[in-house]
Design an enzyme around this catalytic site. Sequence first.
Site, PDB file in Angstrom:
ATOM      1  N   CYS A 271       0.896  -1.166   0.000  1.00 13.95           N
ATOM      2  CA  CYS A 271       0.000   0.000   0.000  1.00 13.95           C
ATOM      3  C   CYS A 271       0.933   1.214   0.000  1.00 13.95           C
ATOM      4  O   CYS A 271       1.153   1.850   1.024  1.00 13.95           O
ATOM      5  CB  CYS A 271      -0.874   0.000   1.240  1.00 13.95           C
ATOM      6  SG  CYS A 271      -1.989  -1.402   1.323  1.00 13.95           S
ATOM      7  N   ALA A 272       1.478   1.525  -1.148  1.00 15.48           N
ATOM      8  CA  ALA A 272       2.697   2.342  -1.186  1.00 15.48           C
ATOM      9  C   ALA A 272       2.483   3.851  -1.247  1.00 15.48           C
ATOM     10  O   ALA A 272       3.300   4.614  -0.739  1.00 15.48           O
ATOM     11  CB  ALA A 272       3.556   1.915  -2.376  1.00 15.48           C
ATOM     12  N   ALA A 273       1.432   4.304  -1.935  1.00 16.53           N
ATOM     13  CA  ALA A 273       1.292   5.744  -2.200  1.00 16.53           C
ATOM     14  C   ALA A 273       1.012   6.515  -0.908  1.00 16.53           C
ATOM     15  O   ALA A 273       0.319   5.989  -0.037  1.00 16.53           O
ATOM     16  CB  ALA A 273       0.164   5.970  -3.191  1.00 16.53           C
ATOM     17  N   GLY A 275       4.255   7.119  -0.980  1.00 11.05           N
ATOM     18  CA  GLY A 275       5.634   6.661  -1.145  1.00 11.05           C
ATOM     19  C   GLY A 275       6.587   7.022  -0.022  1.00 11.05           C
ATOM     20  O   GLY A 275       7.793   6.823  -0.164  1.00 11.05           O
ATOM     21  N   GLY A 276       6.062   7.515   1.092  1.00 10.49           N
ATOM     22  CA  GLY A 276       6.949   7.876   2.210  1.00 10.49           C
ATOM     23  C   GLY A 276       7.795   6.687   2.644  1.00 10.49           C
ATOM     24  O   GLY A 276       9.024   6.782   2.756  1.00 10.49           O
ATOM     25  N   LYS A 277       7.132   5.552   2.874  1.00  5.96           N
ATOM     26  CA  LYS A 277       7.884   4.381   3.353  1.00  5.96           C
ATOM     27  C   LYS A 277       8.619   3.712   2.206  1.00  5.96           C
ATOM     28  O   LYS A 277       9.710   3.171   2.412  1.00  5.96           O
ATOM     29  CB  LYS A 277       6.949   3.413   4.072  1.00  5.96           C
ATOM     30  CG  LYS A 277       6.417   4.000   5.366  1.00  5.96           C
ATOM     31  CD  LYS A 277       5.686   2.997   6.190  1.00  5.96           C
ATOM     32  CE  LYS A 277       4.974   3.680   7.342  1.00  5.96           C
ATOM     33  NZ  LYS A 277       3.982   4.699   6.912  1.00  5.96           N
ATOM     34  N   ASP A 295       0.007  -0.108  -5.396  1.00  4.49           N
ATOM     35  CA  ASP A 295      -1.096   0.682  -4.830  1.00  4.49           C
ATOM     36  C   ASP A 295      -2.274   0.598  -5.786  1.00  4.49           C
ATOM     37  O   ASP A 295      -2.114   0.416  -6.987  1.00  4.49           O
ATOM     38  CB  ASP A 295      -0.711   2.149  -4.604  1.00  4.49           C
ATOM     39  CG  ASP A 295      -1.593   2.811  -3.549  1.00  4.49           C
ATOM     40  OD1 ASP A 295      -1.153   2.939  -2.386  1.00  4.49           O
ATOM     41  OD2 ASP A 295      -2.740   3.186  -3.885  1.00  4.49           O
ATOM     42  N   CYS A 391      -1.795   3.925  11.040  1.00  6.57           N
ATOM     43  CA  CYS A 391      -1.626   5.131  11.864  1.00  6.57           C
ATOM     44  C   CYS A 391      -2.946   5.424  12.576  1.00  6.57           C
ATOM     45  O   CYS A 391      -3.510   6.505  12.456  1.00  6.57           O
ATOM     46  CB  CYS A 391      -1.184   6.319  11.011  1.00  6.57           C
ATOM     47  SG  CYS A 391      -2.255   6.689   9.623  1.00  6.57           S
TER      48      CYS A 391
END
Length: 456
Positions: A271-273, A275-277, A295, A391
Site C-alpha cells: 500500500c505504497a502511495a 511513497g513515504g515508506k 497501490d 496510523c
Amino acid sequence: MPRRVETAATDARRLAFEVLVRVEATEAFADVLLAHRLADAALPPREQALTTRLVYGTLAWQGRLDFHLAHLLRDRAVDRLDPPVRAALRLGLYQLVFLDRVPAYAAVDASVRLARVAGAGASGLVNAVLRRAAALGSAGLVLPPADGDPVGRLAVEWSHPRWLVARWADLYGSEALPALLAANNEGAPTALRANRLVATRDALRAELAAEGIAATPAPWAADGLLVERGAARLRALRAWDEGRFAFQGEASQVVASLLGLEPGMRVLDACAAPGGKTAQLASLLGDRALVVALDRRRGGLDRVTSEMRRLRAHTVVAAVGDARRPPLAGSFDAVLVDAPCSGLGTLRRHPELRWRRRPEDVPRLAALQREILAGVAPLVRRGGVLVYAVCTLTSEENEQVVAAVAAADPRLVVEDVRDHLPPAAVSLADAKGFLRTLPHLHGLDGFFAARLRARG
Ligand SMILES: C[S@@+](CC[C@H](N)C(=O)[O-])C[C@H]1O[C@@H](n2cnc3c(N)ncnc32)[C@H](O)[C@@H]1O
C-alpha cells in the site's frame, strides 16, 4: 498595531477562513490546502504561522467552539448556519477563547468582515454573537458538568467526537485519556528523513543550519530530523531538489526497522502511495535490491514515481493493483502492508479527521485490512517477514486484525517487535510485543505495527 502588520494579520485571517470553508465543503485535507494557499499568498513568516495556528486550532477545537456557539446563538442551530457564517464564528471564537495575544476587537472585526460574503444580516449576527462571547470572557463560557456524563464532558472539553472518546475511555481508561485528547490538539513537529542514498543525517543537519533552518536529531528514528525553525522554506532548498531529504513523520520512520532489511532483498510495499515508506525502504536497502511499490490508485503511484526520481531511488518499480488480489507472481523476502485506516493516530496533523470519521468506518476498514493481509501473505517467502502498520488507535484495526490474520493462516507466526527494534526505539513497544506509539506518551503520531514471519 502598525497598519502594515494589521493588514498582514487580516490576510492571515482571510486565508484561514477560506481554508476552513473549503475543508468543510470537501474531503480535502487541511494541511494540503493550507500549504498550497500559503505558497500562493507570500505572507511574511509571522503571518504564515498565524494562519497555520488559526486553521489547525479552529479545526481541532471545533467541537468545543460549537458547544459554546450553540449557547451564544440562543435560538439558532450551528449546523443550520450558512457555511461562511459558521466558519467566521468559529474562527472569531477560537481567537477569543484560545489566543491570549489577539485583542478581542481584532478577532471580532475580522470575522464580521469575513461574514459579509453571506450578506449584511450574516455580519450582524456574527457581530452580535462574538461581542456576547467577548463580554462573557473565557470564564463565562461554561462547560457541561462532569458528573453524570463524564464522556460527554471530556468530548466537549477536549473537542473530540463523543463516540471516539467513549472508545478511547475503554481502551486507555478515563484517567489517562485527557492527556491523549490534549496532545491531539497540539501541533506536531515537521519531521524529515535524511536520504541515505545521497546524504547522512549529520551532513543534512549542517546543510540546513547553513541555510538558517534549525533541526535536531529525532530521538527515536536514526535518520530523522525535527525542524524547529524555518520549515516553510524547506522545499525551496537545493537539498530538496537534489533529494537529500524527504518529509516523513518520526513514528512512520520507526516502522521500517521491523522488516529486518538487508542489501539485496526483494521487498513488496503493498500500500505504497504516496511513497513515504517506499522511499525509506529503498534508502535503507541501497543499490542492490528490488522494491515493488503496489497501490490501487494510479494517481498515487504517479506521485511515488516522481518522488523516487527526486530521491534517486532507482530500485523501486511501481505497480497498479489491488493488494487483496495482487497482480504479482514470485515471492518476497519482506512485505510491508501500511494499510488504509481510520487515521485516528494523526489528529495532530489532521485535526479535521475527527469530525469526518464515523464509528462504522472502523469495522469497514478492519475488514479491508484483513483482506489485504490475506491477499499478500502468500507472496511472503518461507521464513520471510510480513509487517502490518496503521496510523490509528482502535483495537479493531490494531491487534484484532493481527489476531484474525494469524488465526486464519497457520503459516504466519506473530513475533515480538522488541527483538527487532533498534535499541533507541525498544521502549515504543507495548507489553504484547507490538509497536504502539502515542502522542501523549512519546510525542509521536499514534502508530501500531506488528511483525509476522512465514514459517520456514
Ligand atoms: C496509509 S496509505 C499508505 C502510505 C504510504 N505507505 C506512505 O508511507 O507514504 C494507504 C494506501 O493504501 C492504498 N490502498 C487502499 N486500498 C488498497 C488496496 N486494496 N490495494 C492496494 N492499495 C490500497 C491507498 O491508495 C493508500 O495510498
